[in-house]
Design a protein around this motif. Structure first.
Motif, short mmCIF file in Angstrom:
data_model
loop_
_atom_site.label_atom_id
_atom_site.label_comp_id
_atom_site.label_asym_id
_atom_site.label_seq_id
_atom_site.Cartn_x
_atom_site.Cartn_y
_atom_site.Cartn_z
N ASP A 37 24.89 -70.49 -32.05
CA ASP A 37 24.01 -69.32 -31.93
C ASP A 37 22.55 -69.75 -31.77
OD1 ASP A 37 23.28 -66.71 -31.72
OD2 ASP A 37 23.45 -66.24 -33.86
N THR A 53 27.85 -62.24 -16.15
CA THR A 53 27.73 -61.12 -17.09
C THR A 53 28.75 -61.24 -18.21
OG1 THR A 53 26.96 -59.71 -15.26
CG2 THR A 53 27.69 -58.60 -17.26
N ALA A 56 27.39 -63.50 -20.84
CA ALA A 56 26.40 -62.78 -21.63
C ALA A 56 27.09 -61.85 -22.64
CB ALA A 56 25.48 -61.98 -20.70
N HIS A 57 28.22 -61.24 -22.21
CA HIS A 57 28.98 -60.36 -23.11
C HIS A 57 29.54 -61.15 -24.29
CE1 HIS A 57 31.53 -56.95 -24.21
NE2 HIS A 57 32.52 -57.79 -24.32
N ARG A 60 26.81 -61.75 -26.67
CA ARG A 60 26.51 -60.52 -27.41
C ARG A 60 27.51 -60.29 -28.55
NH1 ARG A 60 25.11 -54.88 -24.44
NH2 ARG A 60 24.29 -53.79 -26.26
N GLN A 61 28.77 -60.63 -28.30
CA GLN A 61 29.82 -60.39 -29.30
C GLN A 61 29.64 -61.29 -30.53
OE1 GLN A 61 30.90 -57.41 -27.94
NE2 GLN A 61 32.89 -58.03 -28.75
N THR A 63 26.61 -63.39 -31.35
CA THR A 63 25.30 -63.73 -31.89
C THR A 63 24.94 -62.85 -33.09
OG1 THR A 63 22.97 -64.06 -31.32
CG2 THR A 63 24.05 -62.14 -30.35
N PHE A 67 20.59 -58.08 -29.60
CA PHE A 67 20.91 -58.33 -28.19
C PHE A 67 20.63 -57.05 -27.41
CE2 PHE A 67 23.30 -58.74 -24.35
CZ PHE A 67 23.45 -60.10 -24.10
N ALA A 69 20.39 -55.44 -23.44
CA ALA A 69 20.76 -55.66 -22.04
C ALA A 69 20.04 -54.65 -21.15
CB ALA A 69 22.27 -55.54 -21.86
N THR A 97 15.51 -61.82 -31.01
CA THR A 97 16.08 -60.94 -30.00
C THR A 97 16.45 -61.73 -28.75
OG1 THR A 97 14.76 -59.04 -30.75
CG2 THR A 97 15.66 -58.93 -28.51
N PHE A 100 18.94 -59.76 -22.22
CA PHE A 100 19.72 -60.08 -21.02
C PHE A 100 19.32 -59.13 -19.89
CE2 PHE A 100 23.61 -59.13 -18.46
CZ PHE A 100 23.66 -60.34 -17.78
#
Length: 430
Positions: A37, A53, A56-57, A60-61, A63, A67, A69, A97, A100
């Motif tokens: 992280d 993408t 990035a997802h 997000r799940q 971290t 987050f 976007a 923060t 994305f």
């Protein structure tokens, strides 16, 4: 309404992530950064449907940081400034923060500039995704503050895995466990998707939801549903420059098959044939030149033929020109000569024109001896006086050096004869 299949199948963790083994291998620095992280600011660059993408997802799940976007298509400076203001507040509460921005290349210079300070002082960790070359589309100042992560199109093996996962195996997939897929259909779907997982999943979803009571997906059925994926090409982006470079190098390398292939890749991608004609005309001068002077004549004729006939018949002129230029003898002597002449002029400045070659059009010119000692070449043997026409400081300088290829070989022999006559004249003083 159900989410699209491509959205449902987005990976939830790194173990579910398909492809990109080079950047996400077990020992890769990026993978370790994600697991810890502790990701840096990054620009994800790659073709559509390769997982930018989705990665990035995954971040997000997992971290623990905030987050946010944004899509550059729907957001502007106002939205960016609001996110940055919130990030500064969170920073004061010891909460980092991650921002994305999808399709970051669509942000203009002003919008990108708004991110600079926040990225530099750590207000946000920026992750931008783009299908365009960041060297063209992302400000150099912003790019220098980010790690550039290159994504590749998914491999055939990855796409094959994805087909059966989406149809049968994945719990969030179509769950059509009793449907068979012909091998020819699998191969065709993989080829048509061109490394784009999203396109492939959209095709599978469309077919799967409209199978009815049929239990086999064969080529006949595929033809009912499938449409052809447009070729990936941007007339103002990197692919434009990549393809014209490949065409130019194929012609220079005397490879007509490759030249035709790359040229028609551009044409099918929507390139203006006149742009290709301009480049082919440049090749006729830059890479062929006097080795075959007809190359430039044919390039000019091809342009006229295309303008007169239009599409599709006029495109044959481009084919003829590309093949002819590819097979013509090659010489870059003219380009080298021009570069050398430019260099000499820059180094020596405005050397005076020898008096013998100045026109005596005024009384002052006559008094100064303009035109005196000029030898009229047509009155000399062989219509060649062997005079030295360069400024005295440059006498004997060789600028044009012909190559021994094609018709230029004969020109080189002619030049050598003239130089020999000049040397003999200097030796005898006649």
């Amino acid at each position: 309404m159900d989410q699209p299949l491509a959205e449902r199948l987005r990976p939830q963790n790194l173990d579910e992530f398909l492809g990109q083994n080079k950047i996400l291998g077990e020992q890769s620095l990026l993978r370790k950064s994600l697991e810890n992280d502790n990701v840096p600011s990054m620009i994800f660059w790659g073709p559509p449907g390769c997982g930018k993408t989705s990665l990035a997802h995954v971040i997000r799940q997992h971290t623990k940081k905030a987050f946010v976007a944004l899509s550059a298509v729907a957001s502007g400076v106002k939205e960016v400034k609001e996110v940055l203001a919130d990030a500064r507040k969170m920073k004061g509460l010891f909460q980092d923060t991650i921002l994305f921005i999808d399709e970051i290349h669509r942000f203009n210079k002003g919008q990108q500039d708004a991110l600079l300070g926040a990225v530099e002082d750590g207000t946000v960790t920026l992750i931008g995704a783009t299908t365009e070359n960041p060297g063209f589309e992302v400000n150099s100042a912003l790019l220098s503050r980010c790690q550039l992560i290159l994504f590749a199109p998914l491999s055939k093996e990855d796409l094959r895995t994805l087909i059966f996962s989406a149809l049968r195996d994945h719990p969030r997939g179509l769950q059509l466990k009793d449907v068979e897929v012909e091998e020819a259909v699998v191969d065709k779907l993989i080829t048509q998707s061109d490394g784009d997982a999203r396109f492939l999943l959209n095709q599978i979803e469309w077919i799967g939801k409209n199978l009815g009571d049929r239990k086999i997906i064969d080529e006949k059925l595929l033809e009912e549903f499938q449409y052809k994926k447009p070729l990936r090409y941007d007339k103002s982006g990197e692919e434009h420059y990549n393809l014209i470079s490949a065409l130019h190098k194929s012609v220079r390398g005397s490879d007509p098959d490759a030249a035709l292939y790359w040229m028609h890749r551009m044409l099918q991608g929507g390139e203006d044939p006149r742009f290709i004609l301009r480049r082919l005309m440049r090749m006729s001068m830059e890479d062929i030149g006097l080795a075959d002077p007809n190359a430039l004549l044919l390039a000019t004729a091809a342009r006229e033929a295309y303008d007169f006939m239009g599409i599709p018949e006029g495109l044959i002129a481009l084919d003829e020109l590309a093949v002819y230029l590819s097979l013509a003898p090659k010489s870059n002597s003219l380009e080298l000569a021009g570069m050398k002449a430019d260099s000499i002029v820059k180094q020596t400045g405005t050397l005076p024109v020898p008096r013998a070659f100045r026109n005596s059009v005024t009384k002052v010119g006559e008094k100064l001896g303009y035109g005196v000692d000029y030898q009229y070449d047509h009155d000399s043997p062989g219509a060649y006086s062997a005079q030295e026409h360069l400024p005295k400081q440059l006498e004997g300088t060789e600028i044009y050096q012909p190559k021994p290829y094609g018709k230029e070989k004969a020109l080189g022999e002619r030049l050598a004869q003239l130089k020999q006559i000049k040397r003999e004249k200097k030796q005898t003083g006649k």
